[in-house]
Design a protein around this motif. Sequence first.
Motif, PDB file in Angstrom:
ATOM      1  N   ALA A  12       0.831  -1.205   0.000  1.00 14.71           N
ATOM      2  CA  ALA A  12       0.000   0.000   0.000  1.00 14.71           C
ATOM      3  C   ALA A  12       0.867   1.258   0.000  1.00 14.71           C
ATOM      4  N   VAL A  13       1.882   1.297   0.863  1.00 21.53           N
ATOM      5  CA  VAL A  13       2.763   2.469   0.920  1.00 21.53           C
ATOM      6  C   VAL A  13       3.534   2.621  -0.385  1.00 21.53           C
ATOM      7  N   LEU A  14       4.034   1.510  -0.920  1.00 24.27           N
ATOM      8  CA  LEU A  14       4.793   1.543  -2.167  1.00 24.27           C
ATOM      9  C   LEU A  14       3.933   2.047  -3.326  1.00 24.27           C
ATOM     10  N   CYS A  15       2.746   1.491  -3.470  1.00 18.20           N
ATOM     11  CA  CYS A  15       1.846   1.906  -4.553  1.00 18.20           C
ATOM     12  C   CYS A  15       1.444   3.368  -4.409  1.00 18.20           C
ATOM     13  N   ALA A  16       1.233   3.803  -3.166  1.00 17.56           N
ATOM     14  CA  ALA A  16       0.864   5.203  -2.943  1.00 17.56           C
ATOM     15  C   ALA A  16       2.001   6.135  -3.361  1.00 17.56           C
ATOM     16  N   LEU A  17       3.245   5.783  -3.045  1.00 20.01           N
ATOM     17  CA  LEU A  17       4.386   6.615  -3.424  1.00 20.01           C
ATOM     18  C   LEU A  17       4.555   6.675  -4.935  1.00 20.01           C
ATOM     19  N   VAL A  18       4.475   5.521  -5.581  1.00 20.00           N
ATOM     20  CA  VAL A  18       4.643   5.495  -7.046  1.00 20.00           C
ATOM     21  C   VAL A  18       3.498   6.238  -7.726  1.00 20.00           C
ATOM     22  N   GLY A  19       2.274   6.012  -7.249  1.00 24.62           N
ATOM     23  CA  GLY A  19       1.140   6.724  -7.824  1.00 24.62           C
ATOM     24  C   GLY A  19       1.248   8.223  -7.630  1.00 24.62           C
ATOM     25  N   ALA A  20       1.703   8.634  -6.441  1.00 28.87           N
ATOM     26  CA  ALA A  20       1.855  10.061  -6.166  1.00 28.87           C
ATOM     27  C   ALA A  20       2.897  10.706  -7.068  1.00 28.87           C
ATOM     28  N   SER A  21       3.914   9.929  -7.475  1.00 26.51           N
ATOM     29  CA  SER A  21       4.960  10.479  -8.332  1.00 26.51           C
ATOM     30  C   SER A  21       4.420  10.893  -9.694  1.00 26.51           C
ATOM     31  N   TYR A  22       3.287  10.315 -10.106  1.00 34.51           N
ATOM     32  CA  TYR A  22       2.662  10.698 -11.375  1.00 34.51           C
ATOM     33  C   TYR A  22       1.650  11.829 -11.184  1.00 34.51           C
ATOM     34  N   TRP A  23       1.461  12.241  -9.947  1.00 40.38           N
ATOM     35  CA  TRP A  23       0.528  13.320  -9.661  1.00 40.38           C
ATOM     36  C   TRP A  23       1.289  14.626  -9.470  1.00 40.38           C
ATOM     37  N   VAL A  34       3.355  10.320   5.580  1.00 37.75           N
ATOM     38  CA  VAL A  34       2.480   9.292   6.140  1.00 37.75           C
ATOM     39  C   VAL A  34       3.285   8.027   6.445  1.00 37.75           C
ATOM     40  N   GLY A  35       4.148   7.634   5.509  1.00 35.53           N
ATOM     41  CA  GLY A  35       4.998   6.469   5.742  1.00 35.53           C
ATOM     42  C   GLY A  35       5.900   6.655   6.942  1.00 35.53           C
ATOM     43  N   VAL A  36       6.446   7.856   7.090  1.00 35.07           N
ATOM     44  CA  VAL A  36       7.287   8.166   8.246  1.00 35.07           C
ATOM     45  C   VAL A  36       6.496   8.025   9.543  1.00 35.07           C
ATOM     46  N   LEU A  37       5.276   8.529   9.554  1.00 33.17           N
ATOM     47  CA  LEU A  37       4.450   8.430  10.761  1.00 33.17           C
ATOM     48  C   LEU A  37       4.134   6.978  11.110  1.00 33.17           C
ATOM     49  N   LEU A  38       3.888   6.159  10.092  1.00 33.16           N
ATOM     50  CA  LEU A  38       3.626   4.745  10.357  1.00 33.16           C
ATOM     51  C   LEU A  38       4.832   4.082  11.018  1.00 33.16           C
ATOM     52  N   THR A 146      10.653   0.765 -10.599  1.00 38.35           N
ATOM     53  CA  THR A 146      11.115   0.482  -9.238  1.00 38.35           C
ATOM     54  C   THR A 146       9.992  -0.105  -8.394  1.00 38.35           C
ATOM     55  N   GLY A 147       8.824   0.521  -8.480  1.00 35.71           N
ATOM     56  CA  GLY A 147       7.690   0.041  -7.717  1.00 35.71           C
ATOM     57  C   GLY A 147       7.258  -1.359  -8.110  1.00 35.71           C
ATOM     58  N   VAL A 148       7.233  -1.645  -9.414  1.00 39.04           N
ATOM     59  CA  VAL A 148       6.811  -2.968  -9.885  1.00 39.04           C
ATOM     60  C   VAL A 148       7.775  -4.044  -9.410  1.00 39.04           C
ATOM     61  N   SER A 149       9.073  -3.791  -9.509  1.00 35.48           N
ATOM     62  CA  SER A 149      10.058  -4.794  -9.095  1.00 35.48           C
ATOM     63  C   SER A 149       9.975  -5.071  -7.595  1.00 35.48           C
ATOM     64  N   MET A 150       9.807  -4.015  -6.801  1.00 36.79           N
ATOM     65  CA  MET A 150       9.682  -4.214  -5.354  1.00 36.79           C
ATOM     66  C   MET A 150       8.367  -4.891  -5.006  1.00 36.79           C
ATOM     67  N   LEU A 151       7.323  -4.605  -5.769  1.00 42.52           N
ATOM     68  CA  LEU A 151       6.033  -5.248  -5.528  1.00 42.52           C
ATOM     69  C   LEU A 151       6.122  -6.747  -5.810  1.00 42.52           C
ATOM     70  N   VAL A 152       6.874  -7.125  -6.819  1.00 41.95           N
ATOM     71  CA  VAL A 152       7.098  -8.550  -7.112  1.00 41.95           C
ATOM     72  C   VAL A 152       7.812  -9.214  -5.942  1.00 41.95           C
ATOM     73  N   ALA A 153       8.835  -8.544  -5.403  1.00 40.27           N
ATOM     74  CA  ALA A 153       9.559  -9.104  -4.259  1.00 40.27           C
ATOM     75  C   ALA A 153       8.648  -9.242  -3.042  1.00 40.27           C
TER      76      ALA A 153
END
Length: 247
Positions: A12-23, A34-38, A146-153
């Motif tokens: 969830a955090v990874l997808c949010a970061l990658v998605g935000a990079s396109y915003w 948010v990730g830091v707070l978690l 980067t996000g896709v490769s880490m998501l696979v892992a």
Amino acid sequence: MRIWMVAVASAAVLCALVGASYWSQTAVVVIACVGVLLVGIGWPQLLGVPAKKTLATVISVGGIAAVLLAAAAPTGMSMAWTVVVVALGVMTVFLIQLVRGTGQPHRLESTFGASTGLVLATLGAGWVAAERLAANSANSGMMLITGVSMLVAIGVCVLPWPDRLVAPLGVVLATLAAPLGAALSSSISLLPAAVVGALGGTVIVCFRRLVLADGGPNKIPAILAIGSAPIMASGALVYFLEKLLLR
């Protein structure tokens, strides 16, 4: 079941970061905070150390400061202040232990554990720094790769197999997923994509061992913290690799 919850938090955090990079860059800053707070809120609970609220505050404030400084720093110096934040944060952790006084329980564990959490949180600033790179500002596709490769892992890490099988499999599949994505969807060269995928996958599988070392976390804040930690820790790695490899 806990490993699934940790994997979901990481994804969830990874997808949010990658998605935000396109915003926008602001969106990346918000998600990184948010990730830091978690990490900050749950890390002391994960370790089970005293002074949880105080240490959580230090970790959270340090991580957010690093993220904001990465966004505000001059171009090319996005991570320059991260070391300063880490140094000040570690000094604060030591000061807290001194204030607690001698003879208090788990002082050493609190010091080293909180310092580790602080470093992991501040490294999340790398996601903001990577977003500020010229190549990523033009939506090169490297953040997605980067996000896709880490998501696979992350997906491999939920397999109920021993580490001697999961670790190499996760790294290999992450390494293969990155150049495959580069070949299909972007202009990124295969070798830089493979390097980023391999190292990102390595970080993820290493944290799997940490999750399972003591049977896994029990409390939700601790689960969210250990799930977010590898993503935050990968931030600086992503930044320096992309700065080195993307020309």
